[in-house]
Design a protein around this motif. Structure first.
Motif, PDB file in Angstrom:
ATOM      1  N   THR A   1      -0.836  -0.658 -12.096  1.00  0.00           N
ATOM      2  CA  THR A   1      -1.741  -2.053 -11.867  1.00  0.00           C
ATOM      3  C   THR A   1      -1.814  -2.121 -12.538  1.00  0.00           C
ATOM      4  O   THR A   1      -1.906  -3.781 -12.840  1.00  0.00           O
ATOM      5  CB  THR A   1      -2.192  -1.359 -10.764  1.00  0.00           C
ATOM      6  OG1 THR A   1      -2.974  -0.440 -10.064  1.00  0.00           O
ATOM      7  CG2 THR A   1      -3.352  -3.100 -10.375  1.00  0.00           C
ATOM      8  N   SER A  98       4.593  -1.421  -4.701  1.00  0.00           N
ATOM      9  CA  SER A  98       4.319  -1.457  -6.253  1.00  0.00           C
ATOM     10  C   SER A  98       3.303  -0.957  -5.771  1.00  0.00           C
ATOM     11  O   SER A  98       2.073  -1.173  -4.889  1.00  0.00           O
ATOM     12  CB  SER A  98       5.357  -3.015  -6.790  1.00  0.00           C
ATOM     13  OG  SER A  98       4.321  -3.595  -6.624  1.00  0.00           O
ATOM     14  N   ALA A  99       2.500  -1.131  -7.222  1.00  0.00           N
ATOM     15  CA  ALA A  99       0.966  -0.849  -7.411  1.00  0.00           C
ATOM     16  C   ALA A  99       0.404  -2.585  -6.726  1.00  0.00           C
ATOM     17  O   ALA A  99      -0.661  -2.274  -6.645  1.00  0.00           O
ATOM     18  CB  ALA A  99       0.952  -0.871  -8.628  1.00  0.00           C
ATOM     19  N   GLY A 102       0.917  -2.862  -2.419  1.00  0.00           N
ATOM     20  CA  GLY A 102       0.127  -1.803  -1.759  1.00  0.00           C
ATOM     21  C   GLY A 102      -0.087  -1.380   0.511  1.00  0.00           C
ATOM     22  O   GLY A 102       0.940  -2.342   0.732  1.00  0.00           O
ATOM     23  N   GLU A 134       5.736   8.496  -5.876  1.00  0.00           N
ATOM     24  CA  GLU A 134       4.236   7.249  -6.142  1.00  0.00           C
ATOM     25  C   GLU A 134       4.173   6.302  -5.163  1.00  0.00           C
ATOM     26  O   GLU A 134       2.452   5.940  -4.782  1.00  0.00           O
ATOM     27  CB  GLU A 134       4.280   6.346  -7.445  1.00  0.00           C
ATOM     28  CG  GLU A 134       4.747   7.157  -8.272  1.00  0.00           C
ATOM     29  CD  GLU A 134       4.963   6.321  -9.916  1.00  0.00           C
ATOM     30  OE1 GLU A 134       4.889   5.381  -9.463  1.00  0.00           O
ATOM     31  OE2 GLU A 134       5.419   7.618 -10.313  1.00  0.00           O
ATOM     32  N   ARG A 135       4.960   6.985  -3.675  1.00  0.00           N
ATOM     33  CA  ARG A 135       4.426   5.139  -3.210  1.00  0.00           C
ATOM     34  C   ARG A 135       4.081   5.975  -1.201  1.00  0.00           C
ATOM     35  O   ARG A 135       4.341   5.126   0.158  1.00  0.00           O
ATOM     36  CB  ARG A 135       5.636   4.071  -2.546  1.00  0.00           C
ATOM     37  CG  ARG A 135       6.167   4.010  -3.964  1.00  0.00           C
ATOM     38  CD  ARG A 135       5.377   2.532  -4.106  1.00  0.00           C
ATOM     39  NE  ARG A 135       3.910   2.747  -3.961  1.00  0.00           N
ATOM     40  CZ  ARG A 135       3.441   2.344  -5.155  1.00  0.00           C
ATOM     41  NH1 ARG A 135       4.133   2.796  -6.240  1.00  0.00           N
ATOM     42  NH2 ARG A 135       2.149   2.778  -5.959  1.00  0.00           N
TER      43      ARG A 135
END
Length: 199
Positions: A1, A98-99, A102, A134-135
């Motif tokens: 992040t 993405s970070a 979310g 990662e998601r």
């Protein structure tokens, strides 16, 4: 992040520096012509001003990215029977999950979509920035987006950041769909085509 935040802020800072440099150039030219003090446009002052301007611009950009905005359009088509019930189609574009974007942002978007009670949900382009592995928390929220008839996703250029084995599966599925036996008698069949493969 933290890396996403710094990258976004650095972009805003560079844009502010460019804008201030261009403005300063015109002001210096005007100062030379009309005798104004050139020290007013010193590099240190321009840098401080760029830092001050880029922070609120960055905060506004993050707010805009996390705030769903809707536009309602009514479209007609000759490709459906005259007595067909109207369809509520919700299109979501450029999520860039993405970070920074979310599960909490996606839940707000899901609530907006749910209010529309869509028959069809279409997700177009640039759904993910980075690796889908990662998601998983984001994918869990995306699965809860409502649609009565269908959910359709059209990828953009960011989804290409995937495992080569997954890429091969996608290519095999694309080839399968081009085969005549995969054709459908659905009202939208042969009306909506992929811009890249024609399928």
């Amino acid at each position: 992040t933290v890396s996403f935040i710094w990258m976004g802020y650095a972009l805003m800072l560079v844009l502010c520096l460019i804008a201030l440099d261009v403005s300063g150039l015109f002001l210096r030219l005007g100062g030379c012509l009309f005798g104004a003090d050139a020290a007013l446009f010193s590099s240190a002052r321009v840098l401080r001003l760029a830092f001050l301007l880029s922070l609120p611009v960055f905060c506004w950009a993050v707010y805009e990215a996390r705030t769903p905005r809707t536009v309602h359009l009514t479209l007609t088509t000759p490709y459906l029977p005259a007595n067909a019930e109207p369809l509520e189609i919700v299109q979501i574009s450029d999520l860039h999950i993405s970070a920074l974007i979310g599960p909490q942002t996606l839940e707000r978007m899901r609530d907006v979509v749910a209010e529309k009670e869509p028959d069809i949900l279409v997700l177009v382009g640039d759904l993910v920035d980075g690796n889908m592995e990662e998601r998983e928390a984001d994918a869990a929220v995306m699965r809860t987006f409502p649609a009565r008839m269908a959910k359709i996703a059209v990828t953009g250029n960011h989804e290409a950041i995937i495992d080569p084995a997954v890429w091969e599966q996608v290519q095999a599925e694309t080839a399968r769909r081009k085969h005549p036996s995969a054709r459908s008698d659905h009202p939208f069949a042969a009306k909506i085509r992929c811009g890249q493969c024609g399928g």
